[in-house]
Every structure is written in structure tokens, then in C-alpha cells.
Design a protein around this motif. Structure first.
Motif, PDB file in Angstrom:
ATOM      1  N   GLY A  50       0.727  -1.096   0.384  1.00  0.00           N
ATOM      2  CA  GLY A  50       0.306   0.256   0.151  1.00  0.00           C
ATOM      3  C   GLY A  50       1.260   1.306   0.121  1.00  0.00           C
ATOM      4  N   TYR A  51       1.655   1.291   0.989  1.00  0.00           N
ATOM      5  CA  TYR A  51       2.592   2.286   0.871  1.00  0.00           C
ATOM      6  C   TYR A  51       4.065   1.792   1.803  1.00  0.00           C
ATOM      7  CZ  TYR A  51       2.449   2.983   6.259  1.00  0.00           C
ATOM      8  OH  TYR A  51       2.504   2.191   6.962  1.00  0.00           O
ATOM      9  N   GLY A  52       4.696   3.285   1.019  1.00  0.00           N
ATOM     10  CA  GLY A  52       5.850   3.155   1.944  1.00  0.00           C
ATOM     11  C   GLY A  52       6.534   4.561   2.652  1.00  0.00           C
ATOM     12  N   TRP A  53       8.215   4.095   3.078  1.00  0.00           N
ATOM     13  CA  TRP A  53       8.707   5.280   3.401  1.00  0.00           C
ATOM     14  C   TRP A  53       9.638   5.563   2.847  1.00  0.00           C
ATOM     15  CZ3 TRP A  53       6.286   7.696   7.576  1.00  0.00           C
ATOM     16  CH2 TRP A  53       5.545   7.456   8.285  1.00  0.00           C
ATOM     17  N   ILE A  54       9.799   7.233   2.572  1.00  0.00           N
ATOM     18  CA  ILE A  54      10.771   7.727   1.790  1.00  0.00           C
ATOM     19  C   ILE A  54      11.450   8.791   2.906  1.00  0.00           C
ATOM     20  CG2 ILE A  54      11.571  10.028   0.403  1.00  0.00           C
ATOM     21  CD1 ILE A  54       8.038   9.677  -0.497  1.00  0.00           C
ATOM     22  N   ASP A  55      12.571   8.261   2.708  1.00  0.00           N
ATOM     23  CA  ASP A  55      14.440   8.332   3.385  1.00  0.00           C
ATOM     24  C   ASP A  55      14.482   9.784   2.689  1.00  0.00           C
ATOM     25  OD1 ASP A  55      15.704   9.097   5.776  1.00  0.00           O
ATOM     26  OD2 ASP A  55      16.786   7.030   5.462  1.00  0.00           O
ATOM     27  N   PRO A  56      14.828  10.600   2.915  1.00  0.00           N
ATOM     28  CA  PRO A  56      15.923  11.788   2.491  1.00  0.00           C
ATOM     29  C   PRO A  56      16.588  11.614   2.656  1.00  0.00           C
ATOM     30  CG  PRO A  56      13.747  12.804   3.817  1.00  0.00           C
ATOM     31  CD  PRO A  56      13.578  11.346   4.347  1.00  0.00           C
ATOM     32  N   ALA A  57      17.133  10.957   3.466  1.00  0.00           N
ATOM     33  CA  ALA A  57      18.852  10.560   4.058  1.00  0.00           C
ATOM     34  C   ALA A  57      19.668   9.778   2.382  1.00  0.00           C
ATOM     35  CB  ALA A  57      19.209   9.935   5.294  1.00  0.00           C
ATOM     36  N   ALA A  58      18.419   8.603   2.350  1.00  0.00           N
ATOM     37  CA  ALA A  58      18.756   7.789   1.384  1.00  0.00           C
ATOM     38  C   ALA A  58      18.792   8.388  -0.158  1.00  0.00           C
ATOM     39  CB  ALA A  58      18.641   7.250   1.626  1.00  0.00           C
ATOM     40  N   LEU A  59      19.826   9.423  -0.107  1.00  0.00           N
ATOM     41  CA  LEU A  59      19.217  10.418  -1.345  1.00  0.00           C
ATOM     42  C   LEU A  59      20.808  10.014  -3.091  1.00  0.00           C
ATOM     43  CD1 LEU A  59      21.425  12.476  -2.205  1.00  0.00           C
ATOM     44  CD2 LEU A  59      20.999  13.339  -0.547  1.00  0.00           C
ATOM     45  N   ALA A  60      20.090  10.275  -4.325  1.00  0.00           N
ATOM     46  CA  ALA A  60      20.739   9.646  -5.248  1.00  0.00           C
ATOM     47  C   ALA A  60      20.754  10.815  -6.157  1.00  0.00           C
ATOM     48  CB  ALA A  60      20.870   8.370  -5.655  1.00  0.00           C
ATOM     49  N   LEU A  61      21.764  11.567  -5.853  1.00  0.00           N
ATOM     50  CA  LEU A  61      22.507  12.808  -6.328  1.00  0.00           C
ATOM     51  C   LEU A  61      22.990  12.411  -8.167  1.00  0.00           C
ATOM     52  CD1 LEU A  61      21.691  15.591  -6.523  1.00  0.00           C
ATOM     53  CD2 LEU A  61      23.740  16.061  -5.481  1.00  0.00           C
TER      54      LEU A  61
END
Length: 320
Positions: A50-61
Motif C-alpha cells: 500500500g505505501y512505503g516511506w521516503i528517507d531523504p537521507a538515502a538520496l542518489a544525486l
């Protein structure tokens, strides 16, 4: 500049003169702690959760443009590490994440592209490209096209492309306007806006080779709106003590001035003169005037109105 320290809650209209990079923030489903585990799930499992969580710290720039300060990536990373996770179905939370990224001085715009399973939340960032710099303490702070001061201080004017950024001068005006400058502040004084106007015009009308030939320069626009026959207006202070009398800033809209394109063309011709050791070039006239340090043997062949260096001309150029 506005009274400093001053960080505006919302910056004035940002010109998109920079470049875009992609930013993908991975999504972690309930109970998962690693991106690797997420990628092992199939699409059906992702939908059923149904949904997940977005962790801003795990970015890929994505890769930064060549003109971007490499420290910007570190600054963005530091910001995102301090932000809380956001649900994939929380659009308001995602917009807040984008606004947090836009608070960085070098980000003109952050647009949410949407959640892409299984990769994560995709954002597109517009970065501000430096067009000039200002003297701040012993260093130099880059400036964007809209006058926003960008993060990243340098000990000398930084290079963007083939040439260093022009300096919005004077280097010291006795008022200390830039002493408390911070990233995100913007230029507000008329003399600084006029100097920025000249810097943008320079970028538009000179090609890569001409800009490199110009070298380091300071744009002194304190007299940009007082230009007259006996008043040089904007002065460009070049390496080697050379001075260019430019007249009014391009955006002043005052009559009686040459088209700005003609002024830059005259300066290009002066830079290309073979064997001409000039001290001052006045580009305000149809036939530009040049003041030579040492008159060459073939002075009559110069395509500019050459003259010996009269004291009055040099005094005027130096603002004395």
C-alpha cells in the motif's frame, strides 16, 4: 544589498539560467531497512503493502554540472540527513521536502516528478549558475543571475568555464556592505544591481575566447547612472591596471548611449590589437578612444582613436 544579516523567506523571481539535475530518494516499504531489500520485491508486493516511506537521507544525486561548486552536493546531503521520512502517499509532506531543498541558495527550483517504484521519489532540481561574485571578507562569494548570493566562498574569483567570474565592486567601499553577507541574501543596492547588469551583458556578448582574454576584472558601477561626457559611468578594472570606460549600465534605459553590443565589440577589438599596450579604452563613442602607455610604431593603423596618455584622461579613468 539588503540590511545584513538578512535571509528572505522567499526569494524574488528566480531566473532559470542554470542547469537541472535529478534527485531520487529511495522508498523503503514497511519492515524494510535497505534499498537492496526493496529491489528484491516484485511490483505486486509493493502494491499490496500500500505505501512505503521516503528517507531523504538515502538520496542518489545525479552528476552536477561542471560549473557547480562540488561543495553543493555536501550541503544538500547535510540538509537531507536532518529531514524526517515522508510517506509515499503524503503529497503535502513531499511538497514540504521540495520546499526544504529550495531553501538552499543554489537551488532555484525543486519539482516533484512522483514516486517511481521501486526506485523511489524522483525530483528535478534547477541549480543556479554563478554569473559574478562579490568580495566578502578575505574571499569571494558567487552570485546568481537574479542577484542571490550562493554558498561556497573562494579565496579568489572562481572560474566558470574559461574565465574567472567578474567581481561586483568596488573591492572596498568603506561601508562594509558585504561583511555580514550570507548565502540566500540578495543584491539590492542600485550600484550592485547595475554591476550585475553589466556582468550579464558581458556573458551575453563576449564569446569564450574573448572572455578568457579579458581575464580577471572588477565592475565598479557606483557612477552608472551619472554618466555624461565628462563622467565615465561604469568602469571595468582589468588585470595589469587597464581600465575600460563603459558609460551607463545596459539596463539604465537612458538615451544618448551606444547600443551595448557596440560597446562590447569595441572592447573585443581593443583586446585583439597586436602590440598595443593600452591603459584606458573608452567604448562610449562611435569611434572608441584608446589611451596607450607606449605608442606603437604603426599607431595610425590602429582601428581605434589612439592617443598618448594625457593626465586628465587617466585621472578620469581612475575616478580622481
Amino acid at each position: 544589498m539588503r540590511e545584513l544579516p538578512f535571509t528572505p523567506p522567499r526569494r524574488p523571481g528566480r531566473a532559470e539560467r542554470g542547469g537541472r539535475v535529478s534527485l531520487v530518494v529511495p522508498v523503503a516499504l514497511a519492515g524494510l531497512v535497505s534499498l537492496l531489500g526493496l529491489r528484491r520485491l516484485d511490483a505486486r508486493a509493493a502494491v499490496e503493502d500500500g505505501y512505503g516511506w521516503i528517507d531523504p537521507a538515502a538520496l542518489a544525486l545525479g552528476p552536477l554540472p561542471p560549473w557547480a561548486d562540488p561543495r553543493w552536493g555536501e550541503e544538500l546531503d547535510h540538509l537531507l540527513r536532518g529531514l524526517p521520512p515522508v510517506r509515499t502517499d503524503d503529497r503535502a509532506g513531499q511538497e514540504e521536502l521540495a520546499r526544504a531543498i529550495e531553501s538552499l541558495s543554489f537551488v532555484a527550483r525543486a519539482r516533484i516528478e512522483g514516486v517511481r517504484w521501486p526506485d523511489g521519489l524522483a525530483l528535478e532540481l534547477w541549480l543556479e549558475r554563478p554569473v559574478a561574485c562579490v568580495p566578502v571578507g578575505p574571499g569571494f562569494q558567487p552570485v546568481a543571475a537574479d542577484g542571490t548570493l550562493l554558498s561556497g566562498r573562494w579565496s579568489a574569483p572562481p572560474f566558470v568555464g574559461a574565465a574567472p567570474l567578474p567581481v561586483i565592486g568596488p573591492l572596498s567601499d568603506g561601508r562594509g556592505l558585504f561583511d555580514l553577507a550570507r548565502p540566500g541574501d540578495w543584491l539590492a543596492e542600485p550600484e550592485h544591481r547595475d554591476a550585475l547588469d553589466v556582468a550579464l551583458s558581458l556573458e551575453e556578448h563576449l564569446d569564450r575566447e574573448e572572455r578568457a582574454a579579458l581575464g580577471r576584472l572588477v565592475i565598479d558601477a557606483r557612477r552608472a547612472r551619472r554618466a555624461a561626457v565628462d563622467e565615465p559611468g561604469v568602469r571595468l578594472l582589468l588585470e595589469g591596471g587597464r581600465i575600460v570606460l563603459f558609460g551607463r549600465a545596459p539596463g539604465c534605459g537612458e538615451p544618448g548611449e551606444l547600443p551595448v553590443r557596440a560597446k562590447w565589440r569595441s572592447l573585443s577589438r581593443a583586446l585583439a590589437l597586436p602590440g598595443a599596450d593600452w591603459a584606458v579604452v573608452d567604448v562610449r563613442w562611435d569611434r572608441p578612444e584608446i589611451v596607450l602607455r607606449q605608442p606603437p610604431a604603426a599607431a595610425d593603423s590602429l582601428p581605434l582613436a589612439a592617443a598618448a596618455p594625457p593626465r586628465a584622461a587617466l585621472d578620469q579613468a581612475r575616478g580622481e
